[in-house]
Enzyme design. Structure first.
Site, PDB file in Angstrom:
ATOM      1  CG  ASP A  94      -4.011 -12.946  17.844  1.00  0.00           C
ATOM      2  OD1 ASP A  94      -4.472 -12.931  16.690  1.00  0.00           O
ATOM      3  OD2 ASP A  94      -4.280 -12.074  18.705  1.00  0.00           O
ATOM      4  CG  HIS A  95      -1.795 -10.554  14.817  1.00  0.00           C
ATOM      5  ND1 HIS A  95      -2.110 -10.018  13.604  1.00  0.00           N
ATOM      6  CD2 HIS A  95      -2.826 -10.247  15.639  1.00  0.00           C
ATOM      7  CE1 HIS A  95      -3.278  -9.401  13.679  1.00  0.00           C
ATOM      8  NE2 HIS A  95      -3.735  -9.537  14.902  1.00  0.00           N
ATOM      9  CG  ASP A 116      -0.966 -10.143  10.146  1.00  0.00           C
ATOM     10  OD1 ASP A 116      -1.167  -9.842   8.950  1.00  0.00           O
ATOM     11  OD2 ASP A 116      -1.121  -9.341  11.081  1.00  0.00           O
ATOM     12  CD  GLU A 146      -5.122  -9.096   9.293  1.00  0.00           C
ATOM     13  OE1 GLU A 146      -4.924  -9.775  10.313  1.00  0.00           O
ATOM     14  OE2 GLU A 146      -5.176  -7.857   9.311  1.00  0.00           O
ATOM     15  CG  HIS A 190      -5.471  -4.979  16.432  1.00  0.00           C
ATOM     16  ND1 HIS A 190      -4.751  -5.044  15.268  1.00  0.00           N
ATOM     17  CD2 HIS A 190      -6.053  -6.184  16.591  1.00  0.00           C
ATOM     18  CE1 HIS A 190      -4.883  -6.260  14.736  1.00  0.00           C
ATOM     19  NE2 HIS A 190      -5.667  -6.969  15.523  1.00  0.00           N
ATOM     20  N   GLY A 191      -6.902  -2.880  20.031  1.00  0.00           N
ATOM     21  CA  GLY A 191      -6.649  -2.070  21.223  1.00  0.00           C
ATOM     22  C   GLY A 191      -7.903  -1.447  21.822  1.00  0.00           C
ATOM     23  CG  HIS A 234      -7.804 -10.138  13.958  1.00  0.00           C
ATOM     24  ND1 HIS A 234      -6.608 -10.428  14.555  1.00  0.00           N
ATOM     25  CD2 HIS A 234      -8.111 -11.218  13.207  1.00  0.00           C
ATOM     26  CE1 HIS A 234      -6.204 -11.622  14.167  1.00  0.00           C
ATOM     27  NE2 HIS A 234      -7.088 -12.125  13.344  1.00  0.00           N
ATOM     28  CB  SER A 237     -12.349  -5.358  22.745  1.00  0.00           C
ATOM     29  OG  SER A 237     -11.651  -6.517  23.170  1.00  0.00           O
ATOM     30  CG  ASP A 279      -5.969  -9.166  23.993  1.00  0.00           C
ATOM     31  OD1 ASP A 279      -6.056  -9.395  25.216  1.00  0.00           O
ATOM     32  OD2 ASP A 279      -4.880  -9.012  23.419  1.00  0.00           O
TER      33      ASP A 279
HETATM   34 ZN   LIG Z   1      -5.551  -9.063  15.704  1.00  0.00          ZN
END
Ligand SMILES: [Zn+2]
Length: 335
Positions: A94-95, A116, A146, A190-191, A234, A237, A279
């Site tokens: 990933d990345h 990426d 990406e 992300h996050g 991506h 979540s 994630d």
């Molecule tokens: Zn990502």
């Protein structure tokens, strides 16, 4: 040099083609620990789903590259032991942020890598991606690239703002790089803190924050330009409120964490989106279970006691994603 084929892993080519055609998406779950790996494999076997196990550069540093290789091999053997005759497990980087890192992963048994270059100027992104594709394809390893920038923080990847993928660039980019799939930016992030409260509206009934909707118009434009080409999301979540509540009830402090609503991910899965990365939800499921267990059992100190409910909670979440959101259950190509 270890080929992923010797480890029993597969690349993403056939599973993505089937997913695009079938209107579902393959789950890509990040992992760093044995418990996450076990939960992912158990969930995939029970639902008869193909699965992508992915590691970031940070996860690779955390777990050690050699150990990871054997964990991936172990995942395949474990799936067989659980009754899956032909597991379809991808080990994905990933990345990846450099040619050297991607090459190292390919040489260590990864069946798929992401390069990426999205933060680079367009032509540099193309040159770097093309170089990785040329090396990877020699070993039948698939490559995700990406275009466009996601906001948010993920290990070493961080950006303040997002830039949607420009549909007018995708044909040129995919053709010149030869990449096998393309991660795009349409408003995922992300996050666990994907959106600031001021970007959201509040549901008047529940008082919960509602994030801005994904840019489906951009996604549909991209699909029109590249019919049937595998698209990746991506930062997808959902940040389940019950896990956040459990964490906060047992000593945590996660104010106003907001994710991508699952209905939107289900909608995206029916399009050319064939890989959805999750994630944070696994981190939340693990942390919620550990916090609750330790708070309720203050005299316990055997890690097995609190990691078992953590593993079970993650497995429940993975199964939910596979069956209720992505629709990849019962989609193994070889029964
Ligand atoms: Zn990502």
């Amino acid at each position: 040099m270890v080929s992923y084929k010797e480890l029993g892993l597969v690349n993403t080519r056939a599973m993505f083609a089937a997913a695009v055609k079938g209107g579902y998406a393959i789950p890509a779950f990040n992992f760093n620990t044995m418990e996450q790996m076990q939960a992912i494999v158990q969930a995939a076997v029970e639902t008869k789903s193909p699965v992508i196990m992915q590691v970031s550069k940070g996860a690779r540093n955390y777990a050690n590259a050699t150990i990871l290789r054997y964990m991936a091999q172990g995942a395949v053997e474990y799936a067989k032991e659980l009754g899956c005759a032909h597991p379809e497990i991808v080990l994905h980087l990933d990345h990846g942020d450099s040619f050297e890192l991607c090459k190292d992963c390919i040489d260590m048994g990864f069946s798929s890598v992401m390069i990426d270059g999205s933060a680079l100027p367009y032509e540099e992104n193309i040159a770097l991606t093309k170089k990785v594709v040329e090396y990877a394809h020699k070993y039948d390893v698939t490559v995700e690239a990406e275009l466009g920038v996601l906001a948010g923080v993920e290990d070493e990847v961080a950006s303040e703002v997002s830039h949607y993928t420009k549909p007018e660039e995708v044909i040129d980019f995919a053709t010149r790089t030869g990449c096998d799939s393309l991660a795009i930016s349409i408003g995922t992030s992300h996050g666990a803190y994907k959106f600031k409260p001021e970007q959201c509206t509040r549901d008047p009934k529940t008082g919960k924050l509602v994030p801005p909707p994904l840019a489906f118009d951009v996604l549909h434009e991209i699909e029109k330009k590249l019919p049937g080409f595998p698209i990746v999301l991506h930062g997808s979540s959902s940040v389940p409120q019950d896990e956040v509540d459990t964490i906060n009830a047992f000593g945590g402090k996660l104010p106003d964490a907001v994710g991508i609503p699952e209905e939107q991910l289900r909608e995206a899965s029916k399009s050319a989106v064939c890989k959805i990365n999750i994630d944070s939800d696994s981190r939340l499921a693990m942390t919620a279970a550990v916090r609750k267990y330790l708070a309720e059992n203050p005299s316990h100190f055997d890690p097995r006691q609190y990691l078992k409910p953590a593993r079970d909670n993650m497995k429940k979440m993975y199964i939910h994603k596979i069956v209720d959101v992505l629709g990849s259950n019962d989609k193994l190509l070889q029964k």
